[in-house]
Structures are given as C-alpha cells and as structure tokens.
Design an enzyme around this catalytic site. Structure first.
Site, PDB file in Angstrom:
ATOM      1  N   ASN A 223       0.697  -1.469   0.425  1.00  0.00           N
ATOM      2  CA  ASN A 223       0.149  -0.353   0.078  1.00  0.00           C
ATOM      3  C   ASN A 223       0.803   1.359  -0.097  1.00  0.00           C
ATOM      4  O   ASN A 223       0.563   2.637  -0.797  1.00  0.00           O
ATOM      5  CB  ASN A 223      -0.797   0.143   1.299  1.00  0.00           C
ATOM      6  N   HIS A 274      -8.973   3.175   3.326  1.00  0.00           N
ATOM      7  CA  HIS A 274      -8.404   2.370   4.696  1.00  0.00           C
ATOM      8  C   HIS A 274      -6.906   2.368   4.342  1.00  0.00           C
ATOM      9  O   HIS A 274      -6.430   2.846   4.910  1.00  0.00           O
ATOM     10  CB  HIS A 274      -8.589   1.188   5.494  1.00  0.00           C
ATOM     11  N   CYS A 275      -6.566   1.165   3.059  1.00  0.00           N
ATOM     12  CA  CYS A 275      -4.724   1.108   3.835  1.00  0.00           C
ATOM     13  C   CYS A 275      -4.087   2.159   2.748  1.00  0.00           C
ATOM     14  O   CYS A 275      -3.099   2.416   3.511  1.00  0.00           O
ATOM     15  CB  CYS A 275      -5.175   0.075   2.861  1.00  0.00           C
ATOM     16  N   ILE A 276      -4.388   2.930   1.675  1.00  0.00           N
ATOM     17  CA  ILE A 276      -3.162   3.338   1.734  1.00  0.00           C
ATOM     18  C   ILE A 276      -3.222   4.827   2.394  1.00  0.00           C
ATOM     19  O   ILE A 276      -2.295   5.397   2.165  1.00  0.00           O
ATOM     20  CB  ILE A 276      -3.957   3.707  -0.180  1.00  0.00           C
ATOM     21  N   ASP A 279      -1.495   2.911   6.079  1.00  0.00           N
ATOM     22  CA  ASP A 279      -0.757   2.265   5.990  1.00  0.00           C
ATOM     23  C   ASP A 279       0.772   3.124   6.155  1.00  0.00           C
ATOM     24  O   ASP A 279       1.441   3.311   6.924  1.00  0.00           O
ATOM     25  CB  ASP A 279      -0.713   1.626   4.903  1.00  0.00           C
TER      26      ASP A 279
END
Length: 450
Positions: A223, A274-276, A279
């Site tokens: 990510n 959520h991720c990018i 993270d």
C-alpha cells in the site's frame, strides 16, 4: 491423533466451523466465501444492525452476491452474532476488524486487542486464529500472542496463530478472494501449515513467508508503494497546472506506452479507503521505535493529504472568476465514495473537501452519488439529490470527485456552467458551453478546451 492432524482433518472434510470477527468490507466477503465452499460459518460483529441484516439474508456490501447471501443464510451455512458466545465452538477464527489511526496519526489497534481478549476468554485446544487486519510489524507476535498465551495454552502445540493480510479491492471485478494470491506468516511452522491448509480451501495460490512480521511488512509495502506513486503524480499534476500547457493525463498515457519499467498511476482529489491513507503512518510510527524516520514515505502521505486543500483552492479560484462568494455559491459534488463504483465512503476525499468548504463558510453544498444515499459532514446530514437538467443548471460549480461508470458525463457537461474535474472524466467531450477545469490539465483560466 494430535491436535494438528485433528484440525487438518476437520478442514479437509469441511467439518471445521469458521468464525469471522468483523463483518465489513473484508470480513463479510470472507465469511460468504467459506460458507459457499461448504463450511458452517459464523460472523461476529458488535454492530447489531449488520448482524440483524445478515441473519435476515440481507447483503450490505456491493462486492458480495446478494442472492448467494440469501441462500447461504437460509441453508444455515452462514449466520452472525453480536457477541463472542460462539468462539468455543469455532475451529478457525479470522480477525478482520478496523485498524484506524488517531488524531496524531498513531496506530489504533484497540479493535484487534478487544477481539483477541474476547477470543482468549473461550480459547480452547486445537483452534486456529488468523489475523487479517492491516497493522504494523510485530503486532501478531508481540501483542496478539501474549494475550492468547495468558490462558496457559501454548502456540504451535495447543492452538495456532498466523497473520494473513487482506487483499480486498472494492469494486474490482477481475481480482477476488478466489484468484488473488494470499500471503501467510505463521508464528511457528505448524501455525503456518494450518493457516495454509484452511486458506487453500478458498484460494489455491498461497505464498508462505517465514514469520508474521514479514507478512505484516509486506502488506504495508504493497500500500505504501501505491501511496508514493500516487503522491508523485499528484505533485506532477499541480506542476502541470502551474506550467499551464502540459496535460498530466496525456503525459501518463504517453509514458504508459513503455512496455517495461513503468506502471501508470493517476492523480485525484486525494486518497480514501483504509489502506493507502493509513498504512504509511503505521510504518512511520513503528520505525520511530528504531530511531528511524521514514521521511520519503511521510512526505508522500503529506502530498496525498494535501490534495483536498488543493481542490478547495481550485473551487475558490473559479468562484472568483464568476464572480461569486463562497457563501452565495451553489456547489454540487458528483460522487462521495472514495473510488468509482463502490459505496465505501471511508476517508473519502470528497467528504474532506466538503468539510473544508463548510469551514470556509460554504452553505449551499449538495451531492449526488448513486451508491451513497446519505452522508454526514461536520455533524450535518446530506442526502443524495436527483440529477436532472434543471438541477444541474442551477449550480455555479459542479465538482467531479468520483467518476462512477453510471454517470452520463456528456449530459452533465451539457447542462453545467463550470466543472472541476478531478478524475479526467470529461476527457474527449467536445462542443461544450461549460467551462471545464481538469486537475493537472494545465489549462489557463480563459481556455475552454477539453
């Protein structure tokens, strides 16, 4: 027969009961997939509305087949509970809970710890626990494992523990749970073997790594790789706007003709989901414990987070040309989901832009999104309005923040006065009386080209 062999036999014969903690964008598709493969599957979620919907056979995530959910619930293969009462009857438990960050961009793994604490209360011999929530390296071994071993049970002997990061891409019709390769890292070789066996029931391509921390870092790398490259093109988009006669979208298209050493990424109003967005800060926080500062990664994250502010400035600039004050302007946002063709609004840049405009004094803000009937922005409820010729014509500025495939952009352009296009959705639309400002297209304010 030892516990390893007993659990393996249960899994192979599809007699193992599967549990999934967290029935969101990761957990629900996972639960449905195991149930569809013949496993009795029980979802656990503290959100009672999700539990009630699922037990009625109602689907609430676009990527999941609604008819499949209905049939699985009716057959008894799929059900849900809002507490942890079913833990002791489960053989395999996946943890798919959210892992946000706080206001200071520090990891919040409280949902993971709460789930593990509740599982530990009913942990028994022969169970396999697999954490799938995105997190920083060492979470599985240094945070999850100690809680489970407080029960007196030993990992690799009495119970099994592994980390296997989720790879869900909302709206992706090509890659799904069955054909996307899966990474697995077990606390012990026995843990890795058991996790591989159960995951291979739904996905044949499993890649084993030496430890959970390698799997945890791999997820962050995946990510952060995207974050850094998106930040690069976001910065170049701003540069092209400054230069005035270079279109970043044409540049990317040209560079993409190179058959090696290049992968296209595209600018936008910001990043969501959520991720990018999350993270990079998880890794940055973790690295500080080793006196290491991830300057490059943090700079990319900051660049991406600055994009909503840049779009706000574009809106204010265009209003000044009308001329119109922000307080008096009618502004329409097209798409509030964080990406096209999904109903996921987590950390949506469109909502962030709306928040910023409201703080600056904007009053007449509206939105349309065929996938999102309502949203809350700064404690105010907004409902998606209908798109028609009359309504479009009353807006001073239309901002394209999510380029859903369902939108008729020729119709939208034909009936709008000013369009700020952050997704290159209006490319190629000719003979328009509307003024189109495309992010990164390098147009001067008096130009009316596409």
């Amino acid at each position: 027969m030892n516990r390893l062999m007993q659990l393996e036999e249960k899994i192979i014969k599809k007699k193992a009961k599967i549990g999934v903690v967290g029935l969101g964008y990761v957990g629900l598709p996972l639960a449905v997939e195991y149930a569809s493969k013949g496993f009795t599957t029980i979802g656990i979620d503290i959100d009672k509305s999700k539990v009630e919907k699922l037990n009625r056979g109602e689907n609430y995530i676009l990527d999941v087949d609604s008819e499949k959910v209905k049939k699985l619930v009716k057959s008894g293969r799929l059900s849900a509970v809002s507490d942890y009462s079913a833990v002791d009857i489960l053989d395999v438990i996946f943890i798919c809970v959210p892992t946000p960050f706080n206001e200071n961009k520090e990891p919040n793994i409280s949902h993971i710890l709460d789930a593990v604490e509740n599982i530990a209360k009913k942990l028994r011999h022969g169970q396999l626990i697999i954490l799938k929530s995105t997190t920083f390296p060492t979470t599985t071994e240094n945070y999850v494992l100690p809680i489970l071993e407080k029960t007196g049970l030993r990992v690799g002997k009495d119970f099994f523990l592994a980390f296997s990061p989720e790879r869900i891409d909302p709206g992706n019709k090509e890659w799904n749970l069955s054909n996307t390769p899966v990474i697995v890292g077990g606390v012990t070789p026995e843990c890795a073997r058991m996790a591989e066996i159960v995951i291979k029931q739904i996905s044949k391509n499993v890649h084993l790594v030496s430890s959970p921390r390698v799997a945890e870092m791999a997820k962050l790398l995946e990510n952060i790789f995207r974050s850094v490259n998106i930040a690069l093109v976001n910065e170049l988009a701003q540069l092209c706007d400054r230069i005035g006669n270079i279109d970043i979208w044409e540049v990317i298209e040209a560079a993409s003709t190179k058959p090696f050493g290049f992968m296209p990424f595209y600018p936008g109003p910001g990043i969501g989901g959520h991720c990018i967005l999350v993270d990079p800060y998880y890794l940055s926080w973790f690295a500080k414990a080793y006196d290491f500062h991830t300057n490059f990664i943090e700079l990319a994250a900051e660049t991406n987070e600055s994009m909503p502010f840049y779009i706000v400035n574009l809106i204010l600039r265009e209003l000044s040309y009308l001329p119109k004050t922000l307080k008096d302007a009618n502004i329409l946002f097209l798409g509030v989901a964080f990406k096209r063709n999904v109903n996921d609004t987590r950390l949506s840049p469109a909502i962030k832009i709306m928040e910023l405009l409201m703080r600056e004094g904007a009053i007449n803000i509206f939105y349309n999104d065929p996938y999102v009937p309502e949203i809350w922005v700064n404690s105010k409820k907004f409902e998606s309005i209908e798109l028609n010729e009359r309504k479009l014509q009353k807006f001073d500025i239309v901002v394209i923040t999510t380029d859903h495939s369902i939108y008729d952009f020729e119709f939208i352009v034909r009936n709008s006065k000013v369009i700020i296009d952050t997704r290159n959705a209006t490319k190629g639309i000719e003979n328009s009386t509307a003024k189109i400002v495309r992010l990164g297209a390098g147009m001067n304010r008096n130009e009316n080209k596409n």
